[in-house]
Design a protein around this motif. Sequence first.
Motif, PDB file in Angstrom:
ATOM      1  N   VAL A 116    -112.265  77.360 -23.599  1.00 24.42           N
ATOM      2  CA  VAL A 116    -112.371  78.825 -23.537  1.00 24.42           C
ATOM      3  C   VAL A 116    -113.649  79.242 -24.254  1.00 24.42           C
ATOM      4  O   VAL A 116    -113.821  78.980 -25.457  1.00 24.42           O
ATOM      5  CB  VAL A 116    -111.135  79.488 -24.182  1.00 24.42           C
ATOM      6  CG1 VAL A 116    -111.274  81.011 -24.153  1.00 24.42           C
ATOM      7  CG2 VAL A 116    -109.861  79.043 -23.478  1.00 24.42           C
ATOM      8  N   VAL A 117    -114.565  79.860 -23.512  1.00 26.26           N
ATOM      9  CA  VAL A 117    -115.896  80.187 -24.033  1.00 26.26           C
ATOM     10  C   VAL A 117    -116.144  81.689 -23.929  1.00 26.26           C
ATOM     11  O   VAL A 117    -116.039  82.267 -22.839  1.00 26.26           O
ATOM     12  CB  VAL A 117    -117.006  79.438 -23.256  1.00 26.26           C
ATOM     13  CG1 VAL A 117    -118.358  79.673 -23.926  1.00 26.26           C
ATOM     14  CG2 VAL A 117    -116.710  77.956 -23.162  1.00 26.26           C
ATOM     15  N   LEU A 118    -116.496  82.316 -25.047  1.00 27.64           N
ATOM     16  CA  LEU A 118    -116.868  83.736 -25.072  1.00 27.64           C
ATOM     17  C   LEU A 118    -118.380  83.850 -24.907  1.00 27.64           C
ATOM     18  O   LEU A 118    -119.122  83.111 -25.573  1.00 27.64           O
ATOM     19  CB  LEU A 118    -116.488  84.340 -26.432  1.00 27.64           C
ATOM     20  CG  LEU A 118    -115.107  84.978 -26.614  1.00 27.64           C
ATOM     21  CD1 LEU A 118    -114.003  84.047 -26.178  1.00 27.64           C
ATOM     22  CD2 LEU A 118    -114.897  85.381 -28.069  1.00 27.64           C
TER      23      LEU A 118
ATOM     24  N   GLY B   2    -104.795  81.801 -25.030  1.00 23.95           N
ATOM     25  CA  GLY B   2    -104.151  81.088 -26.139  1.00 23.95           C
ATOM     26  C   GLY B   2    -105.089  80.467 -27.153  1.00 23.95           C
ATOM     27  O   GLY B   2    -104.643  79.984 -28.202  1.00 23.95           O
ATOM     28  N   ARG B   3    -106.402  80.446 -26.856  1.00 28.57           N
ATOM     29  CA  ARG B   3    -107.337  79.798 -27.787  1.00 28.57           C
ATOM     30  C   ARG B   3    -108.768  80.257 -27.526  1.00 28.57           C
ATOM     31  O   ARG B   3    -109.079  80.806 -26.461  1.00 28.57           O
ATOM     32  CB  ARG B   3    -107.282  78.280 -27.650  1.00 28.57           C
ATOM     33  CG  ARG B   3    -107.606  77.773 -26.243  1.00 28.57           C
ATOM     34  CD  ARG B   3    -107.300  76.292 -26.096  1.00 28.57           C
ATOM     35  NE  ARG B   3    -108.236  75.473 -26.835  1.00 28.57           N
ATOM     36  CZ  ARG B   3    -107.871  74.441 -27.607  1.00 28.57           C
ATOM     37  NH1 ARG B   3    -106.610  74.120 -27.718  1.00 28.57           N
ATOM     38  NH2 ARG B   3    -108.781  73.735 -28.242  1.00 28.57           N
ATOM     39  N   VAL B   4    -109.626  80.034 -28.519  1.00 25.49           N
ATOM     40  CA  VAL B   4    -111.075  80.231 -28.334  1.00 25.49           C
ATOM     41  C   VAL B   4    -111.758  78.975 -28.874  1.00 25.49           C
ATOM     42  O   VAL B   4    -111.547  78.597 -30.022  1.00 25.49           O
ATOM     43  CB  VAL B   4    -111.603  81.468 -29.095  1.00 25.49           C
ATOM     44  CG1 VAL B   4    -113.113  81.577 -28.949  1.00 25.49           C
ATOM     45  CG2 VAL B   4    -110.937  82.743 -28.600  1.00 25.49           C
ATOM     46  N   ASP B   5    -112.551  78.306 -28.031  1.00 27.29           N
ATOM     47  CA  ASP B   5    -113.227  77.068 -28.431  1.00 27.29           C
ATOM     48  C   ASP B   5    -114.692  77.273 -28.781  1.00 27.29           C
ATOM     49  O   ASP B   5    -115.214  76.612 -29.683  1.00 27.29           O
ATOM     50  CB  ASP B   5    -113.142  76.039 -27.296  1.00 27.29           C
ATOM     51  CG  ASP B   5    -111.711  75.662 -26.967  1.00 27.29           C
ATOM     52  OD1 ASP B   5    -111.099  74.958 -27.774  1.00 27.29           O
ATOM     53  OD2 ASP B   5    -111.209  76.092 -25.905  1.00 27.29           O
TER      54      ASP B   5
ATOM     55  N   GLN C  47    -117.448  87.421 -37.367  1.00 25.88           N
ATOM     56  CA  GLN C  47    -116.251  87.789 -38.150  1.00 25.88           C
ATOM     57  C   GLN C  47    -114.979  87.719 -37.321  1.00 25.88           C
ATOM     58  O   GLN C  47    -113.926  87.346 -37.828  1.00 25.88           O
ATOM     59  CB  GLN C  47    -116.395  89.221 -38.674  1.00 25.88           C
ATOM     60  CG  GLN C  47    -117.026  89.289 -40.039  1.00 25.88           C
ATOM     61  CD  GLN C  47    -116.648  90.568 -40.771  1.00 25.88           C
ATOM     62  OE1 GLN C  47    -116.473  91.617 -40.153  1.00 25.88           O
ATOM     63  NE2 GLN C  47    -116.527  90.472 -42.080  1.00 25.88           N
ATOM     64  N   ALA C  48    -115.073  88.118 -36.067  1.00 27.01           N
ATOM     65  CA  ALA C  48    -113.874  88.097 -35.215  1.00 27.01           C
ATOM     66  C   ALA C  48    -113.612  86.692 -34.670  1.00 27.01           C
ATOM     67  O   ALA C  48    -112.461  86.259 -34.574  1.00 27.01           O
ATOM     68  CB  ALA C  48    -114.055  89.089 -34.064  1.00 27.01           C
ATOM     69  N   GLU C  49    -114.682  85.977 -34.314  1.00 25.88           N
ATOM     70  CA  GLU C  49    -114.510  84.690 -33.617  1.00 25.88           C
ATOM     71  C   GLU C  49    -114.050  83.562 -34.537  1.00 25.88           C
ATOM     72  O   GLU C  49    -113.196  82.744 -34.154  1.00 25.88           O
ATOM     73  CB  GLU C  49    -115.846  84.275 -32.983  1.00 25.88           C
ATOM     74  CG  GLU C  49    -116.277  85.141 -31.826  1.00 25.88           C
ATOM     75  CD  GLU C  49    -117.772  85.111 -31.546  1.00 25.88           C
ATOM     76  OE1 GLU C  49    -118.205  85.787 -30.598  1.00 25.88           O
ATOM     77  OE2 GLU C  49    -118.517  84.432 -32.285  1.00 25.88           O
ATOM     78  N   ILE C  50    -114.639  83.503 -35.739  1.00 28.03           N
ATOM     79  CA  ILE C  50    -114.390  82.327 -36.586  1.00 28.03           C
ATOM     80  C   ILE C  50    -112.902  82.182 -36.945  1.00 28.03           C
ATOM     81  O   ILE C  50    -112.323  81.107 -36.730  1.00 28.03           O
ATOM     82  CB  ILE C  50    -115.323  82.334 -37.824  1.00 28.03           C
ATOM     83  CG1 ILE C  50    -116.763  82.047 -37.357  1.00 28.03           C
ATOM     84  CG2 ILE C  50    -114.875  81.313 -38.866  1.00 28.03           C
ATOM     85  CD1 ILE C  50    -117.844  82.212 -38.427  1.00 28.03           C
ATOM     86  N   PRO C  51    -112.235  83.244 -37.458  1.00 23.34           N
ATOM     87  CA  PRO C  51    -110.799  83.070 -37.755  1.00 23.34           C
ATOM     88  C   PRO C  51    -109.986  82.741 -36.499  1.00 23.34           C
ATOM     89  O   PRO C  51    -109.037  81.953 -36.561  1.00 23.34           O
ATOM     90  CB  PRO C  51    -110.388  84.434 -38.332  1.00 23.34           C
ATOM     91  CG  PRO C  51    -111.655  85.079 -38.753  1.00 23.34           C
ATOM     92  CD  PRO C  51    -112.713  84.573 -37.831  1.00 23.34           C
ATOM     93  N   ALA C  52    -110.364  83.332 -35.358  1.00 26.69           N
ATOM     94  CA  ALA C  52    -109.625  83.054 -34.114  1.00 26.69           C
ATOM     95  C   ALA C  52    -109.794  81.593 -33.708  1.00 26.69           C
ATOM     96  O   ALA C  52    -108.835  80.938 -33.275  1.00 26.69           O
ATOM     97  CB  ALA C  52    -110.116  83.978 -32.998  1.00 26.69           C
TER      98      ALA C  52
ATOM     99  N   ILE D 288    -110.466  79.036 -35.714  1.00 23.27           N
ATOM    100  CA  ILE D 288    -109.761  78.171 -36.671  1.00 23.27           C
ATOM    101  C   ILE D 288    -108.260  78.195 -36.390  1.00 23.27           C
ATOM    102  O   ILE D 288    -107.604  77.148 -36.338  1.00 23.27           O
ATOM    103  CB  ILE D 288    -110.078  78.602 -38.128  1.00 23.27           C
ATOM    104  CG1 ILE D 288    -111.553  78.305 -38.442  1.00 23.27           C
ATOM    105  CG2 ILE D 288    -109.164  77.882 -39.128  1.00 23.27           C
ATOM    106  CD1 ILE D 288    -112.048  78.840 -39.772  1.00 23.27           C
ATOM    107  N   SER D 289    -107.719  79.394 -36.158  1.00 22.39           N
ATOM    108  CA  SER D 289    -106.258  79.471 -35.998  1.00 22.39           C
ATOM    109  C   SER D 289    -105.778  78.979 -34.632  1.00 22.39           C
ATOM    110  O   SER D 289    -104.675  78.472 -34.516  1.00 22.39           O
ATOM    111  CB  SER D 289    -105.763  80.894 -36.261  1.00 22.39           C
ATOM    112  OG  SER D 289    -106.271  81.761 -35.277  1.00 22.39           O
ATOM    113  N   THR D 290    -106.612  79.104 -33.601  1.00 24.41           N
ATOM    114  CA  THR D 290    -106.118  78.724 -32.261  1.00 24.41           C
ATOM    115  C   THR D 290    -106.598  77.348 -31.808  1.00 24.41           C
ATOM    116  O   THR D 290    -105.951  76.726 -30.962  1.00 24.41           O
ATOM    117  CB  THR D 290    -106.569  79.740 -31.177  1.00 24.41           C
ATOM    118  OG1 THR D 290    -108.002  79.706 -31.060  1.00 24.41           O
ATOM    119  CG2 THR D 290    -106.088  81.144 -31.512  1.00 24.41           C
ATOM    120  N   ALA D 291    -107.730  76.874 -32.343  1.00 21.51           N
ATOM    121  CA  ALA D 291    -108.293  75.613 -31.841  1.00 21.51           C
ATOM    122  C   ALA D 291    -108.624  74.628 -32.973  1.00 21.51           C
ATOM    123  O   ALA D 291    -109.117  73.535 -32.707  1.00 21.51           O
ATOM    124  CB  ALA D 291    -109.548  75.904 -31.012  1.00 21.51           C
ATOM    125  N   GLY D 292    -108.395  75.043 -34.210  1.00 22.78           N
ATOM    126  CA  GLY D 292    -108.689  74.158 -35.342  1.00 22.78           C
ATOM    127  C   GLY D 292    -110.177  73.985 -35.603  1.00 22.78           C
ATOM    128  O   GLY D 292    -110.590  73.084 -36.339  1.00 22.78           O
ATOM    129  N   GLY D 293    -111.001  74.847 -35.007  1.00 25.73           N
ATOM    130  CA  GLY D 293    -112.461  74.784 -35.202  1.00 25.73           C
ATOM    131  C   GLY D 293    -113.152  75.250 -33.940  1.00 25.73           C
ATOM    132  O   GLY D 293    -112.495  75.750 -33.022  1.00 25.73           O
TER     133      GLY D 293
END
Length: 258
Positions: A12-14, A88-91, A130-135, A137-142
Amino acid sequence: MSSFSPHFAGKVVLITGAAGGIGRAVTEILLQAGAVVCLGDVDTAGCDAILAPFLEKNRSTKHLVYALDVTASTSVHGFVKAAVFAFGRVDCAFNNAGILSSGKPLAEVDESEYDRVVGINMKGVFLCLQAEIPAMISTAGGGSIVNTTSTLGTVGDKGSVAYIASKHGVVGLTRAAAMDYAESGIRVNALAPGLTETAMTKNWLADAETKNTLLSNIPMKRQAAPAEMVDMVLFLLSDASSYVTGQVMTVDGGMTMH
Ligand SMILES: NC(=O)c1ccc[n+]([C@@H]2O[C@H](COP(=O)([O-])OP(=O)(O)OC[C@H]3O[C@@H](n4cnc5c(N)ncnc54)[C@H](O)[C@@H]3O)[C@@H](O)[C@H]2O)c1
């Protein structure tokens, strides 16, 4: 296709500024690679136009188009939340939205112009990080992030104070974020394009005199096509660059080598 394409199937790529020249070139290769693309831009019609031929071939192409304004915290957080809700995730993220400044010397630049250029080019990247990094970490572990700076992120030039300040700021944000999250599985790097043929540079390249002046500063004596930025972005976003963080990768036909 790119030699880095195999890394992106199902990722998943933004992409911000997705409807623009460089954003579009990266998005199209990611779509061909089977990535799940989340396109953010004020120009949603431009995003839809990129997706149309892919959806015509395959109706189930996973994608999201978001009316994103990178200067507004609520919009940026909404974009990232929409991606997490849908997939479900952001990579990965390519923070690429940007605008030029007016070309005036420093003393003639309106405060409103300075705020607008720095707001989109620099604060926009801050809000995205700020928005991407916590997402991530929590959805993809990095994850891996690429911010678009410019050759003007490391050198000066005439008549672009707000743009130059903002792009130097993107380099600082990249290094600071890379340091803060190096132990959390997040890598943050920057792409520094040289003169690239997009809507941003169309008027300069259409004027023979301006074009000649610009090309005279480039050892390769030509501008880049947006496609020539793609592999550096994909390398940085992919696991092929697993030990690379906090770096600025310049793709400029040699412009800043001397
Ligand atoms: N083209 C070049 O020569 C060049 C050189 C160095 C750096 N860059 C940088 O590359 C990036 C991409 O530029 P490009 O050449 O593809 O230009 P472009 O004008 O084609 O694309 C920029 C995109 O950003 C979008 N955008 C503008 N404001 C926005 C906002 N507030 N929120 C969300 N999206 C917004 C625009 O709608 C557009 O789609 C920019 O950051 C630019 O500064 C470009």
